[in-house]
Design a protein around this motif. Structure first.
Motif, PDB file in Angstrom:
ATOM      1  N   GLU A  71      -5.010  15.137  83.791  1.00 48.42           N
ATOM      2  CA  GLU A  71      -3.620  14.708  83.643  1.00 48.42           C
ATOM      3  C   GLU A  71      -3.499  13.189  83.538  1.00 48.42           C
ATOM      4  OE1 GLU A  71      -0.546  16.573  83.496  1.00 48.42           O
ATOM      5  OE2 GLU A  71      -2.094  17.998  82.839  1.00 48.42           O
ATOM      6  N   LEU A  72      -4.462  12.487  84.080  1.00 49.36           N
ATOM      7  CA  LEU A  72      -4.470  11.020  84.016  1.00 49.36           C
ATOM      8  C   LEU A  72      -5.226  10.500  82.799  1.00 49.36           C
ATOM      9  CD1 LEU A  72      -5.149  10.308  87.795  1.00 49.36           C
ATOM     10  CD2 LEU A  72      -2.987   9.941  86.589  1.00 49.36           C
ATOM     11  N   GLY A  73      -5.724  11.420  81.966  1.00 47.98           N
ATOM     12  CA  GLY A  73      -6.476  11.024  80.786  1.00 47.98           C
ATOM     13  C   GLY A  73      -7.871  10.517  81.101  1.00 47.98           C
ATOM     14  N   LEU A  74      -8.427  10.982  82.227  1.00 47.30           N
ATOM     15  CA  LEU A  74      -9.741  10.538  82.665  1.00 47.30           C
ATOM     16  C   LEU A  74     -10.747  11.685  82.601  1.00 47.30           C
ATOM     17  CD1 LEU A  74      -8.600   8.460  85.788  1.00 47.30           C
ATOM     18  CD2 LEU A  74      -9.161   7.593  83.514  1.00 47.30           C
ATOM     19  N   SER A  75     -12.019  11.343  82.767  1.00 43.94           N
ATOM     20  CA  SER A  75     -13.086  12.338  82.723  1.00 43.94           C
ATOM     21  C   SER A  75     -13.878  12.305  84.024  1.00 43.94           C
ATOM     22  CB  SER A  75     -14.024  12.054  81.550  1.00 43.94           C
ATOM     23  OG  SER A  75     -14.703  10.811  81.741  1.00 43.94           O
ATOM     24  N   GLU A  76     -14.896  13.151  84.126  1.00 45.85           N
ATOM     25  CA  GLU A  76     -15.715  13.217  85.343  1.00 45.85           C
ATOM     26  C   GLU A  76     -16.334  11.880  85.693  1.00 45.85           C
ATOM     27  OE1 GLU A  76     -18.608  16.290  85.333  1.00 45.85           O
ATOM     28  OE2 GLU A  76     -17.136  17.931  85.195  1.00 45.85           O
ATOM     29  N   GLY A  77     -16.627  11.067  84.695  1.00 45.14           N
ATOM     30  CA  GLY A  77     -17.248   9.773  84.940  1.00 45.14           C
ATOM     31  C   GLY A  77     -16.339   8.774  85.619  1.00 45.14           C
ATOM     32  N   ASN A  78     -15.047   9.088  85.686  1.00 38.33           N
ATOM     33  CA  ASN A  78     -14.080   8.180  86.312  1.00 38.33           C
ATOM     34  C   ASN A  78     -13.817   8.517  87.773  1.00 38.33           C
ATOM     35  OD1 ASN A  78     -12.838   8.593  83.194  1.00 38.33           O
ATOM     36  ND2 ASN A  78     -13.139   6.486  83.883  1.00 38.33           N
ATOM     37  N   SER A  79     -14.641   9.358  88.360  1.00 36.75           N
ATOM     38  CA  SER A  79     -14.519   9.709  89.765  1.00 36.75           C
ATOM     39  C   SER A  79     -15.869  10.251  90.224  1.00 36.75           C
ATOM     40  CB  SER A  79     -13.409  10.756  89.960  1.00 36.75           C
ATOM     41  OG  SER A  79     -13.154  10.981  91.329  1.00 36.75           O
ATOM     42  N   ILE A  80     -15.968  10.584  91.495  1.00 36.22           N
ATOM     43  CA  ILE A  80     -17.156  11.257  92.026  1.00 36.22           C
ATOM     44  C   ILE A  80     -16.677  12.469  92.799  1.00 36.22           C
ATOM     45  CG2 ILE A  80     -19.075  11.130  93.670  1.00 36.22           C
ATOM     46  CD1 ILE A  80     -19.369   8.185  92.960  1.00 36.22           C
ATOM     47  N   TYR A  81     -17.175  13.647  92.398  1.00 36.09           N
ATOM     48  CA  TYR A  81     -16.819  14.867  93.113  1.00 36.09           C
ATOM     49  C   TYR A  81     -17.792  15.029  94.282  1.00 36.09           C
ATOM     50  CZ  TYR A  81     -15.322  19.625  93.997  1.00 36.09           C
ATOM     51  OH  TYR A  81     -14.819  20.754  94.604  1.00 36.09           O
ATOM     52  N   LEU A  82     -17.241  15.138  95.481  1.00 35.30           N
ATOM     53  CA  LEU A  82     -18.055  15.057  96.702  1.00 35.30           C
ATOM     54  C   LEU A  82     -18.663  16.408  97.082  1.00 35.30           C
ATOM     55  CD1 LEU A  82     -15.623  12.742  98.713  1.00 35.30           C
ATOM     56  CD2 LEU A  82     -17.660  12.062  97.411  1.00 35.30           C
ATOM     57  N   SER A  83     -19.293  17.060  96.128  1.00 35.89           N
ATOM     58  CA  SER A  83     -19.827  18.413  96.343  1.00 35.89           C
ATOM     59  C   SER A  83     -21.016  18.445  97.294  1.00 35.89           C
ATOM     60  CB  SER A  83     -20.240  19.039  95.008  1.00 35.89           C
ATOM     61  OG  SER A  83     -21.174  18.214  94.342  1.00 35.89           O
ATOM     62  N   GLN A  98     -12.020   8.572 100.757  1.00 31.69           N
ATOM     63  CA  GLN A  98     -11.776   7.489  99.803  1.00 31.69           C
ATOM     64  C   GLN A  98     -12.776   6.344  99.996  1.00 31.69           C
ATOM     65  OE1 GLN A  98      -9.050   8.805 101.708  1.00 31.69           O
ATOM     66  NE2 GLN A  98      -8.797  10.236 100.020  1.00 31.69           N
ATOM     67  N   ILE A  99     -13.092   6.028 101.245  1.00 30.46           N
ATOM     68  CA  ILE A  99     -14.086   4.981 101.516  1.00 30.46           C
ATOM     69  C   ILE A  99     -15.455   5.437 101.014  1.00 30.46           C
ATOM     70  CG2 ILE A  99     -15.219   3.602 103.308  1.00 30.46           C
ATOM     71  CD1 ILE A  99     -12.672   3.918 104.993  1.00 30.46           C
ATOM     72  N   LEU A 100     -15.795   6.702 101.262  1.00 24.39           N
ATOM     73  CA  LEU A 100     -17.072   7.242 100.782  1.00 24.39           C
ATOM     74  C   LEU A 100     -17.149   7.188  99.262  1.00 24.39           C
ATOM     75  CD1 LEU A 100     -19.758   8.742 101.113  1.00 24.39           C
ATOM     76  CD2 LEU A 100     -18.457  10.886 101.273  1.00 24.39           C
ATOM     77  N   SER A 101     -16.065   7.558  98.590  1.00 23.82           N
ATOM     78  CA  SER A 101     -16.058   7.550  97.130  1.00 23.82           C
ATOM     79  C   SER A 101     -16.288   6.147  96.584  1.00 23.82           C
ATOM     80  CB  SER A 101     -14.731   8.107  96.612  1.00 23.82           C
ATOM     81  OG  SER A 101     -14.745   8.225  95.205  1.00 23.82           O
ATOM     82  N   LEU A 102     -15.631   5.140  97.162  1.00 23.99           N
ATOM     83  CA  LEU A 102     -15.858   3.752  96.746  1.00 23.99           C
ATOM     84  C   LEU A 102     -17.298   3.329  97.010  1.00 23.99           C
ATOM     85  CD1 LEU A 102     -12.691   1.826  98.020  1.00 23.99           C
ATOM     86  CD2 LEU A 102     -13.201   2.546  95.677  1.00 23.99           C
ATOM     87  N   TYR A 103     -17.789   3.709  98.162  1.00 23.42           N
ATOM     88  CA  TYR A 103     -19.142   3.358  98.584  1.00 23.42           C
ATOM     89  C   TYR A 103     -20.176   3.916  97.598  1.00 23.42           C
ATOM     90  CZ  TYR A 103     -22.691   2.419 102.251  1.00 23.42           C
ATOM     91  OH  TYR A 103     -23.748   1.944 102.996  1.00 23.42           O
ATOM     92  N   LYS A 153     -22.466   2.017  94.513  1.00 26.52           N
ATOM     93  CA  LYS A 153     -23.913   2.218  94.498  1.00 26.52           C
ATOM     94  C   LYS A 153     -24.394   2.724  93.140  1.00 26.52           C
ATOM     95  CE  LYS A 153     -27.532   4.586  97.171  1.00 26.52           C
ATOM     96  NZ  LYS A 153     -27.789   5.514  98.307  1.00 26.52           N
ATOM     97  N   GLU A 154     -23.578   3.565  92.511  1.00 27.32           N
ATOM     98  CA  GLU A 154     -23.948   4.157  91.221  1.00 27.32           C
ATOM     99  C   GLU A 154     -23.547   3.287  90.033  1.00 27.32           C
ATOM    100  OE1 GLU A 154     -22.563   8.180  90.909  1.00 27.32           O
ATOM    101  OE2 GLU A 154     -23.268   8.707  92.925  1.00 27.32           O
ATOM    102  N   GLY A 155     -22.979   2.114  90.286  1.00 26.38           N
ATOM    103  CA  GLY A 155     -22.608   1.206  89.209  1.00 26.38           C
ATOM    104  C   GLY A 155     -21.377   1.624  88.426  1.00 26.38           C
ATOM    105  N   LYS A 156     -20.513   2.431  89.048  1.00 32.37           N
ATOM    106  CA  LYS A 156     -19.313   2.900  88.364  1.00 32.37           C
ATOM    107  C   LYS A 156     -18.160   1.904  88.427  1.00 32.37           C
ATOM    108  CE  LYS A 156     -19.996   7.927  88.839  1.00 32.37           C
ATOM    109  NZ  LYS A 156     -19.676   8.340  87.459  1.00 32.37           N
ATOM    110  N   LEU A 157     -18.264   0.896  89.276  1.00 28.30           N
ATOM    111  CA  LEU A 157     -17.174  -0.050  89.470  1.00 28.30           C
ATOM    112  C   LEU A 157     -17.584  -1.432  88.959  1.00 28.30           C
ATOM    113  CD1 LEU A 157     -16.088   0.998  93.070  1.00 28.30           C
ATOM    114  CD2 LEU A 157     -15.016   1.639  90.905  1.00 28.30           C
ATOM    115  N   GLN A 158     -16.765  -1.963  88.061  1.00 25.82           N
ATOM    116  CA  GLN A 158     -17.037  -3.275  87.479  1.00 25.82           C
ATOM    117  C   GLN A 158     -15.863  -4.219  87.750  1.00 25.82           C
ATOM    118  OE1 GLN A 158     -20.066  -3.590  86.177  1.00 25.82           O
ATOM    119  NE2 GLN A 158     -20.423  -1.384  86.433  1.00 25.82           N
ATOM    120  N   GLU A 159     -16.156  -5.505  87.745  1.00 24.55           N
ATOM    121  CA  GLU A 159     -15.131  -6.498  88.024  1.00 24.55           C
ATOM    122  C   GLU A 159     -13.933  -6.341  87.091  1.00 24.55           C
ATOM    123  OE1 GLU A 159     -14.619 -11.366  88.467  1.00 24.55           O
ATOM    124  OE2 GLU A 159     -16.543 -10.500  87.886  1.00 24.55           O
ATOM    125  N   GLY A 160     -12.746  -6.371  87.676  1.00 23.70           N
ATOM    126  CA  GLY A 160     -11.521  -6.279  86.892  1.00 23.70           C
ATOM    127  C   GLY A 160     -10.999  -4.876  86.687  1.00 23.70           C
TER     128      GLY A 160
END
Length: 334
Positions: free
Chosen positions: A273-285, A295-300, A304-311
């Protein structure tokens, strides 16, 4: 500017597999692993106590932020009521253990929405009081202790796990900028999910424990399901969009969603619904639902996986029994 300058996590070594949950609940493994989305979850050992876990996470966040504990002005406990002792202010114990001798401390709770609510509270405190420049949020969780896998009414909570998370928020110190939050609470759900005994209405007795009543239960499962289906996912999207709008962004700007663990179809629906894909989150399976720590775990993990970039623009989103939905927007820094 209010920014996140340190993150910390503590995960116990124990794990419960989806197959084990299926065995305990007498349901097919495929239902647990595919529909519920639990390959395995983190579970506490006998020495993994919520506040002790919080202290470990807090120390990691403090080290990353490169602050002296004596510089912390406020400590906020974001964990659960279920902790080492009842009627006990956990934040003051954390303050003592980390050496935050110049801080004052208190606990807040909004079930699984606590972390987001506490980020809003911490930001508001720093804006309102010039003397507050550094705030520690820390909390532990092991509500899996209250799950009876033979009780099908609580099947949606079979994912409850264990762990602790922490974050340092600082004023004018850089980091990942915290923008605005959006919160919704709906009292029509307020008594749907409870531990039915142990409070003032029905004080705890040995008979309650022997009868297995000192557990989480759903008092009106059919009514709750009907009402929740009408509101839950729409409220997820509503708080995300409201938080982004209040922060000066739209969903087109969104790069990552730090989302709680829930059934896989719901997780995918929100992203779609947000126009995003699996790569835009981490499913905590492989972690389960660690309450307000998700939420803290997901950011953490994303960092670590390089999914978050400056900006990049990040939304932290949660829902908690009661019922409460919340989201807060963060702009990822260097």
């Amino acid at each position: 500017m209010i920014g996140i300058t340190g993150l910390g996590m503590y995960l116990p070594e124990g794990r419960m597999t989806g197959a084990k949950i299926a065995e305990k609940a007498n349901i097919p493994v495929a239902i647990v692993e595919t529909k519920m989305g639990i390959i395995e979850k983190v579970v506490a050992g006998p020495n993994d106590h919520p506040v002790e876990m919080s202290v470990k996470a807090a120390k990691e966040a403090i080290a990353e932020a490169q602050v002296d504990a004596k510089e912390i002005d406020v400590v906020i406990y974001i964990g659960e009521e279920h902790k080492e002792y009842p009627l006990w202010t956990a934040a003051i114990k954390i303050q003592e253990e980390i050496g935050a001798v110049n801080a004052w401390a208190f606990d807040v709770q909004l079930r699984c929405g606590t972390a987001i609510m506490a980020m809003k509270v911490a930001k508001s405190l720093m804006i309102a009081d010039d003397s507050i420049k550094t705030v520690l949020l820390a909390g532990g969780y092991r509500n899996h202790d209250f799950i009876d896998y033979e009780n099908e009414r609580t099947r949606f909570m079979f994912n409850l796990g264990s762990g602790a998370g922490a974050m340092i928020l600082q004023k004018n110190a850089g980091g990942h900028e915290v923008f605005e939050a959006a919160l919704i609470t709906d009292g029509s759900f307020s008594e749907d999910v409870v531990v039915p005994v142990g409070g003032t209405k029905e004080p705890l007795t040995i008979e309650h424990i022997q009868a297995g009543r000192y557990i989480l239960d759903v008092l009106d499962p059919e009514g709750m399901k009907l009402r929740l289906e009408q509101k839950s996912l729409s409220n997820f999207l509503k708080v995300i969009r409201q938080s982004l709008q209040k922060s000066g962004y739209s969903e087109e700007n969104l790069d990552y969603v730090a989302m709680l663990h829930m059934k896989k179809s719901a997780h995918d629906y929100v992203l779609n619904e947000l126009g995003l894909s699996e790569g835009n989150s981490i499913y905590l399976s492989h972690y389960g639902h660690i309450g307000q720590i998700d939420q803290i775990l997901s950011l953490y993990l994303a960092r670590k996986e390089g999914k978050l970039q400056e900006g990049q623009i990040v939304s932290l989103v949660s829902a908690g029994i009661g019922y409460a939905w919340g989201a807060i927007t963060v702009k990822w820094g260097a």
